[in-house]
Design an enzyme around this catalytic site. Sequence first.
Site, PDB file in Angstrom:
ATOM      1  N   CYS A 141      68.855   7.366   9.979  1.00 15.57           N
ATOM      2  CA  CYS A 141      68.075   6.512  10.873  1.00 15.57           C
ATOM      3  C   CYS A 141      66.598   6.842  10.720  1.00 15.57           C
ATOM      4  O   CYS A 141      66.211   8.014  10.645  1.00 15.57           O
ATOM      5  CB  CYS A 141      68.525   6.713  12.313  1.00 15.57           C
ATOM      6  SG  CYS A 141      70.279   6.357  12.572  1.00 15.57           S
ATOM      7  N   ASP A 173      64.776  13.454  26.460  1.00 15.25           N
ATOM      8  CA  ASP A 173      65.029  14.835  26.065  1.00 15.25           C
ATOM      9  C   ASP A 173      63.685  15.548  26.016  1.00 15.25           C
ATOM     10  O   ASP A 173      62.836  15.237  25.172  1.00 15.25           O
ATOM     11  CB  ASP A 173      65.711  14.870  24.687  1.00 15.25           C
ATOM     12  CG  ASP A 173      66.801  15.915  24.616  1.00 15.25           C
ATOM     13  OD1 ASP A 173      66.674  16.935  25.313  1.00 15.25           O
ATOM     14  OD2 ASP A 173      67.771  15.704  23.875  1.00 15.25           O
ATOM     15  N   CYS A 215      65.213   9.254  13.480  1.00 17.22           N
ATOM     16  CA  CYS A 215      66.029  10.422  13.789  1.00 17.22           C
ATOM     17  C   CYS A 215      65.177  11.616  14.218  1.00 17.22           C
ATOM     18  O   CYS A 215      64.197  11.957  13.556  1.00 17.22           O
ATOM     19  CB  CYS A 215      66.871  10.796  12.570  1.00 17.22           C
ATOM     20  SG  CYS A 215      67.874  12.280  12.802  1.00 17.22           S
ATOM     21  N   ARG A 226      71.425  25.448  24.881  1.00 16.55           N
ATOM     22  CA  ARG A 226      70.375  25.228  25.870  1.00 16.55           C
ATOM     23  C   ARG A 226      70.915  25.344  27.294  1.00 16.55           C
ATOM     24  O   ARG A 226      70.322  25.991  28.143  1.00 16.55           O
ATOM     25  CB  ARG A 226      69.748  23.842  25.694  1.00 16.55           C
ATOM     26  CG  ARG A 226      68.983  23.637  24.414  1.00 16.55           C
ATOM     27  CD  ARG A 226      68.209  22.322  24.446  1.00 16.55           C
ATOM     28  NE  ARG A 226      67.707  21.986  23.126  1.00 16.55           N
ATOM     29  CZ  ARG A 226      68.387  21.299  22.218  1.00 16.55           C
ATOM     30  NH1 ARG A 226      69.593  20.854  22.506  1.00 16.55           N
ATOM     31  NH2 ARG A 226      67.866  21.050  21.048  1.00 16.55           N
ATOM     32  N   TYR A 227      72.009  24.639  27.563  1.00 15.90           N
ATOM     33  CA  TYR A 227      72.584  24.592  28.910  1.00 15.90           C
ATOM     34  C   TYR A 227      73.593  25.719  29.080  1.00 15.90           C
ATOM     35  O   TYR A 227      74.282  26.097  28.121  1.00 15.90           O
ATOM     36  CB  TYR A 227      73.273  23.258  29.145  1.00 15.90           C
ATOM     37  CG  TYR A 227      72.369  22.051  29.088  1.00 15.90           C
ATOM     38  CD1 TYR A 227      71.680  21.620  30.216  1.00 15.90           C
ATOM     39  CD2 TYR A 227      72.209  21.335  27.903  1.00 15.90           C
ATOM     40  CE1 TYR A 227      70.859  20.506  30.176  1.00 15.90           C
ATOM     41  CE2 TYR A 227      71.389  20.222  27.843  1.00 15.90           C
ATOM     42  CZ  TYR A 227      70.717  19.803  28.983  1.00 15.90           C
ATOM     43  OH  TYR A 227      69.906  18.707  28.932  1.00 15.90           O
ATOM     44  N   ASP A 234      62.741  10.159  20.888  1.00 13.57           N
ATOM     45  CA  ASP A 234      62.190  11.487  20.646  1.00 13.57           C
ATOM     46  C   ASP A 234      61.064  11.361  19.629  1.00 13.57           C
ATOM     47  O   ASP A 234      61.222  10.715  18.584  1.00 13.57           O
ATOM     48  CB  ASP A 234      63.272  12.428  20.103  1.00 13.57           C
ATOM     49  CG  ASP A 234      64.372  12.684  21.123  1.00 13.57           C
ATOM     50  OD1 ASP A 234      64.043  13.037  22.268  1.00 13.57           O
ATOM     51  OD2 ASP A 234      65.559  12.516  20.771  1.00 13.57           O
ATOM     52  N   ARG A 245      66.126  14.628  14.056  1.00 20.12           N
ATOM     53  CA  ARG A 245      66.380  15.745  13.132  1.00 20.12           C
ATOM     54  C   ARG A 245      66.051  15.335  11.693  1.00 20.12           C
ATOM     55  O   ARG A 245      66.590  15.899  10.745  1.00 20.12           O
ATOM     56  CB  ARG A 245      67.842  16.212  13.228  1.00 20.12           C
ATOM     57  CG  ARG A 245      68.181  16.887  14.540  1.00 20.12           C
ATOM     58  CD  ARG A 245      69.496  17.662  14.483  1.00 20.12           C
ATOM     59  NE  ARG A 245      69.734  18.313  15.755  1.00 20.12           N
ATOM     60  CZ  ARG A 245      70.707  17.975  16.606  1.00 20.12           C
ATOM     61  NH1 ARG A 245      71.545  17.005  16.285  1.00 20.12           N
ATOM     62  NH2 ARG A 245      70.852  18.612  17.756  1.00 20.12           N
ATOM     63  N   CYS A 247      74.797  12.675   7.001  1.00 18.89           N
ATOM     64  CA  CYS A 247      75.144  11.500   7.805  1.00 18.89           C
ATOM     65  C   CYS A 247      75.532  10.349   6.865  1.00 18.89           C
ATOM     66  O   CYS A 247      75.126  10.331   5.701  1.00 18.89           O
ATOM     67  CB  CYS A 247      73.958  11.046   8.647  1.00 18.89           C
ATOM     68  SG  CYS A 247      73.366  12.279   9.823  1.00 18.89           S
ATOM     69  N   LYS A 273      67.725  17.212  29.049  1.00 17.11           N
ATOM     70  CA  LYS A 273      67.596  15.766  29.256  1.00 17.11           C
ATOM     71  C   LYS A 273      67.292  15.482  30.729  1.00 17.11           C
ATOM     72  O   LYS A 273      68.018  15.935  31.611  1.00 17.11           O
ATOM     73  CB  LYS A 273      68.885  15.055  28.860  1.00 17.11           C
ATOM     74  CG  LYS A 273      69.163  15.029  27.363  1.00 17.11           C
ATOM     75  CD  LYS A 273      70.423  14.232  27.084  1.00 17.11           C
ATOM     76  CE  LYS A 273      70.685  14.147  25.586  1.00 17.11           C
ATOM     77  NZ  LYS A 273      71.017  15.473  25.005  1.00 17.11           N
ATOM     78  N   ARG A 322      77.443  24.476  28.123  1.00 17.62           N
ATOM     79  CA  ARG A 322      77.784  23.726  26.920  1.00 17.62           C
ATOM     80  C   ARG A 322      76.877  24.156  25.769  1.00 17.62           C
ATOM     81  O   ARG A 322      75.781  24.683  25.993  1.00 17.62           O
ATOM     82  CB  ARG A 322      77.685  22.216  27.167  1.00 17.62           C
ATOM     83  CG  ARG A 322      76.301  21.643  27.237  1.00 17.62           C
ATOM     84  CD  ARG A 322      76.214  20.446  28.160  1.00 17.62           C
ATOM     85  NE  ARG A 322      75.990  20.879  29.524  1.00 17.62           N
ATOM     86  CZ  ARG A 322      75.250  20.211  30.407  1.00 17.62           C
ATOM     87  NH1 ARG A 322      74.730  19.052  30.073  1.00 17.62           N
ATOM     88  NH2 ARG A 322      75.083  20.670  31.620  1.00 17.62           N
TER      89      ARG A 322
END
Length: 354
Positions: free
Chosen positions: A113, A314, A116, A96-97, A277, A118, A109, A321, A100
Amino acid sequence: MPDGSLPSPRPLRDADALAAAGLVPPAALPALREVAARYAVSVTPAMAALIDPADPADPIAAQYVPHPAELETTPQELADPIADHPHTPVKGVVHRYPDRALLKPLLACPVYCRFCFRREQVGPAGGVLSEAELDAALDWFEAHPAVREAILTGGDPLMLSPRRLRHILARLSALPHLDIIRLHTRVPVADPGRVTEAMAEALESEKAVFLCLHANHAREFTGEARAALRRLSRAGVALLGQAVLLRGVNDTAESLEALLRTMLAHRVKPYYLHQLDRAPGTARFEVPIAEGRALLASLRGRVTGLAWPTYALDLPQGQGKAPIGPDFAERAEGGWQVRGPLGGGHFQADATPG
């Protein structure tokens, strides 16, 4: 076990296992089985041991134990709320940036969570990149000299073996244009036994290595977590912390202060406090932005500046962000009116040219 990893006790991976452990009532099983069929479930023994089954508002259970409300999707919720997919030039890379990019070597994982972003992608199957896919992803980083920072995420990169991690970091460290390698993980708190000496050694690099720990409540920092974080720190890994502002978990001044102070006590510098999110089935966790700003403002001057995270949202569609934290300065005629965190205020006149 190969590569110096220690076997971890088995996590609880379905509603029936949670009921057998006394973490959910048997009467809830039909609804929770339906949730588990859609979204992955995993509660490690380290996290299960922290849950108080007698407390219906337990903040650890809220993060990890499935809830029937997860099957309710609001019109504002998105399957890909931060738009990973449109910004994926090759499998396993999100860009995106300009300076980075994310590297997602797997989608497994230690815990899943319930909030989450994702959650439609991650699960125990892991989505591990094949050797060819990983090589293609690393080749992409090599071919993009404007990218100065590689961010390992997923899934959780510390679910990889030390051998695999060592290989990835060696490839990235060899890139002359890359300055920073960052890893985002829950492992040191959620499954601290995985952070062996071999794992810590795998993260050693001539590049600057930052590990960003995901934790949302002070109780997650057990003695075992402290030992895991010390092991990483001794290996030269700089420790950052991030949290999601969550209803029923850290949405009071007392709980948020305790989390930030506990991070610092474990040598973890608070980095981000994320606004939730809007992934499917997560509405019960959302704290309004105005409330989040007021919470942070109440802590300014009450806790050290070292504890101060960037409160961020985000943006959808991969727009990045955006800081959304409280303001202490307002433009006024001829200068700025600045509110003091300890009370009172100050008018700062514009500088006179000369």
